[in-house]
Design a protein around this motif. Structure first.
Motif, PDB file in Angstrom:
ATOM      1  N   LEU A  41     -32.192   4.047  -4.009  1.00 53.77           N
ATOM      2  CA  LEU A  41     -31.683   4.830  -2.657  1.00 53.77           C
ATOM      3  C   LEU A  41     -31.772   5.675  -2.223  1.00 53.77           C
ATOM      4  O   LEU A  41     -31.647   6.551  -1.535  1.00 53.77           O
ATOM      5  N   PHE A  42     -30.972   6.577  -3.611  1.00 53.13           N
ATOM      6  CA  PHE A  42     -30.203   7.466  -3.412  1.00 53.13           C
ATOM      7  C   PHE A  42     -31.250   8.302  -4.223  1.00 53.13           C
ATOM      8  O   PHE A  42     -31.225   7.825  -5.882  1.00 53.13           O
ATOM      9  N   GLU A  43     -30.580   9.738  -4.154  1.00 55.70           N
ATOM     10  CA  GLU A  43     -31.631  10.663  -4.892  1.00 55.70           C
ATOM     11  C   GLU A  43     -30.220  11.335  -6.731  1.00 55.70           C
ATOM     12  O   GLU A  43     -28.853  10.620  -6.096  1.00 55.70           O
ATOM     13  N   LYS A  44     -30.772  11.312  -7.310  1.00 55.70           N
ATOM     14  CA  LYS A  44     -29.299  11.799  -8.773  1.00 55.70           C
ATOM     15  C   LYS A  44     -29.136  12.618  -8.034  1.00 55.70           C
ATOM     16  O   LYS A  44     -29.843  13.619  -7.805  1.00 55.70           O
ATOM     17  N   TRP A  81     -32.474  10.092   7.564  1.00 58.07           N
ATOM     18  CA  TRP A  81     -30.948  10.923   7.309  1.00 58.07           C
ATOM     19  C   TRP A  81     -30.937  11.073   6.084  1.00 58.07           C
ATOM     20  O   TRP A  81     -31.852  11.004   5.262  1.00 58.07           O
ATOM     21  N   ASP A  82     -30.385  12.050   5.860  1.00 55.98           N
ATOM     22  CA  ASP A  82     -29.984  13.320   4.423  1.00 55.98           C
ATOM     23  C   ASP A  82     -28.803  12.566   3.673  1.00 55.98           C
ATOM     24  O   ASP A  82     -29.002  12.495   2.483  1.00 55.98           O
ATOM     25  N   LEU A  83     -27.891  13.073   4.547  1.00 52.93           N
ATOM     26  CA  LEU A  83     -26.340  12.314   4.018  1.00 52.93           C
ATOM     27  C   LEU A  83     -25.680  11.789   4.800  1.00 52.93           C
ATOM     28  O   LEU A  83     -25.496  11.769   5.536  1.00 52.93           O
ATOM     29  N   VAL A  84     -25.423  10.505   4.111  1.00 51.07           N
ATOM     30  CA  VAL A  84     -24.276   9.549   4.159  1.00 51.07           C
ATOM     31  C   VAL A  84     -23.562   9.265   3.404  1.00 51.07           C
ATOM     32  O   VAL A  84     -22.823  10.118   1.898  1.00 51.07           O
ATOM     33  N   ILE A 140     -26.951  11.675  -1.452  1.00 50.66           N
ATOM     34  CA  ILE A 140     -28.182  12.536  -0.532  1.00 50.66           C
ATOM     35  C   ILE A 140     -29.664  11.116  -0.585  1.00 50.66           C
ATOM     36  O   ILE A 140     -29.922  10.485  -1.685  1.00 50.66           O
ATOM     37  N   MET A 141     -30.295   9.926   0.386  1.00 53.75           N
ATOM     38  CA  MET A 141     -31.066   9.519   0.886  1.00 53.75           C
ATOM     39  C   MET A 141     -32.006  10.135  -0.226  1.00 53.75           C
ATOM     40  O   MET A 141     -32.417  11.003  -0.001  1.00 53.75           O
ATOM     41  N   ARG A 198     -32.383  20.561  -0.327  1.00 51.43           N
ATOM     42  CA  ARG A 198     -32.224  21.778  -0.442  1.00 51.43           C
ATOM     43  C   ARG A 198     -30.763  22.271   0.574  1.00 51.43           C
ATOM     44  O   ARG A 198     -29.529  22.320   0.081  1.00 51.43           O
ATOM     45  N   ALA A 199     -30.812  21.803   2.363  1.00 49.01           N
ATOM     46  CA  ALA A 199     -29.867  21.852   3.149  1.00 49.01           C
ATOM     47  C   ALA A 199     -28.587  20.802   2.334  1.00 49.01           C
ATOM     48  O   ALA A 199     -27.754  21.089   3.018  1.00 49.01           O
ATOM     49  N   ALA A 200     -29.115  19.397   2.309  1.00 45.19           N
ATOM     50  CA  ALA A 200     -27.874  19.150   1.838  1.00 45.19           C
ATOM     51  C   ALA A 200     -27.042  19.024   0.329  1.00 45.19           C
ATOM     52  O   ALA A 200     -25.803  19.422   0.172  1.00 45.19           O
TER      53      ALA A 200
END
Length: 348
Positions: free
Chosen positions: A99-102, A81-84, A262-263, A270-272
């Protein structure tokens, strides 16, 4: 939103996104949302135009929510998963656990591009979800309130409520005269909880329970209920598309924010970021509002809406300012106990 404005916005987005397209991930972008109707609306409002501009393929999935699911998904090596889209409790817990990107705000339009409540270290506000009082104005030509909702003597007929404790206790207290600003102070006491359940007792014989957004809209449209609590989006969309005369009461409504995250370790980072930048444009968010009734949080979204769309936009300051924000901290601490009591109450 006029087609000319939308095309201009898309062209501007294309110019900006083209400058970073060389850095886009070759992987598909997978976005995950909570319900089928929102997924469908995002497909046409967000996904199709985004892919047309960037060439990035997007896969969509649904999930039922829960921090345990996020913990397991961040470790998954297949079908990442990329974006949730997460709720406030999941955002806080997941960000704290790494669990997520800053978020790199410079890559998604900047913090000043969004309403203040949309901005956090790990999350970007995606949609405002609002539970309102909805009714059929052909049968009930008044500006209904929660007090009217309980008055089955004056306004006979079934009432619809979501099958679950969260939200219903707040509604019961507001119907019993508690000001929205005092609801959680009252509900944090045993006496306040007892008061809410006593108020629900009064309505219990007249309640038809719903579990999904589509159910809430169906029981109102079919005439099974005279009034119902319901997410504002599906009711507003059905009213427009099927020419129904539905009323939506935003005063003393309940709203909550769902945010994009963003996970951690997303192979399509980059696409997210491109997706968040593109879909955070007011003209693009207007498309989602038209198709789902859900409002985004980009600044300027509500400024140029036609009056009929502005009247049903959950993000319209006139609507948002009269509602009660769901206290996710309260429910994090009390959901298990109060849900158990609610299930026992409902079963008797």
């Amino acid at each position: 939103m006029p087609a000319r404005s939308l095309l201009a916005a898309a062209a501007m987005a294309a110019t900006v996104l083209a400058s970073i397209s060389a850095f886009a991930s070759p992987n598909d972008l997978t976005i995950v949302t909570r319900d089928q109707s929102l997924q469908s609306a995002m497909q046409s409002a967000y996904v199709q135009p985004f892919t047309a501009v960037t060439g990035v393929p997007v896969q969509q999935e649904n999930w039922a929510g829960g921090i345990d699911t996020l913990r397991s998904r961040v470790k998954a090596t297949d079908d990442p998963w990329d974006l949730v889209l997460v709720d406030a409790d999941e955002l806080s817990a997941g960000c704290g656990e790494g669990l997520f990107e800053k978020l790199d705000w410079s890559a998604i339009g900047g913090k000043d591009h969004y309403a203040p409540q949309a901005v956090s270290d790990c999350g970007l506000g995606g949609v405002i979800v609002t539970i309102v009082l909805a009714w059929d104005k052909d049968k009930l030509p008044i500006a209904a309130t929660w007090s009217d909702f309980w008055d089955v003597a004056k306004y006979p007929g079934k009432r619809g409520l979501r099958k679950g404790v969260r939200g219903n206790l707040e509604i019961a207290l507001m119907a019993d005269g508690v000001a929205p600003g005092d609801v959680y102070k009252t509900l944090s006491t045993t006496d306040g909880q007892d008061r809410a359940f006593r108020k629900l007792d009064q309505l219990k014989p007249y309640i038809q329970w719903w579990s999904t957004e589509s159910e809430a809209a169906h029981i109102l449209a079919s005439g099974d209920v005279l009034m119902t609590s319901a997410p504002s989006g599906p009711i507003a969309v059905m009213a427009r598309q099927e020419h129904k005369s539905f009323g939506l009461q935003f005063a003393a409504s309940l709203y909550e924010l769902q945010s994009w995250v963003i996970m951690k370790g997303s192979p399509s980072l980059r696409a997210a970021q491109q997706f968040l930048y593109f879909t955070g444009m007011p003209a693009v968010e207007t498309r989602l509002l038209q198709q789902s009734g859900d409002a985004g949080l980009a600044k300027g979204l509500n400024d140029a809406l036609p009056p009929d769309l502005a009247a049903t936009s959950p993000g319209n300051p006139a609507n948002l300012g009269t509602g009660l924000k769901l206290d996710v901290g309260f429910w994090h601490d009390n959901l298990a106990k109060l849900q158990q009591r609610f299930d026992a109450w409902q079963g008797h």
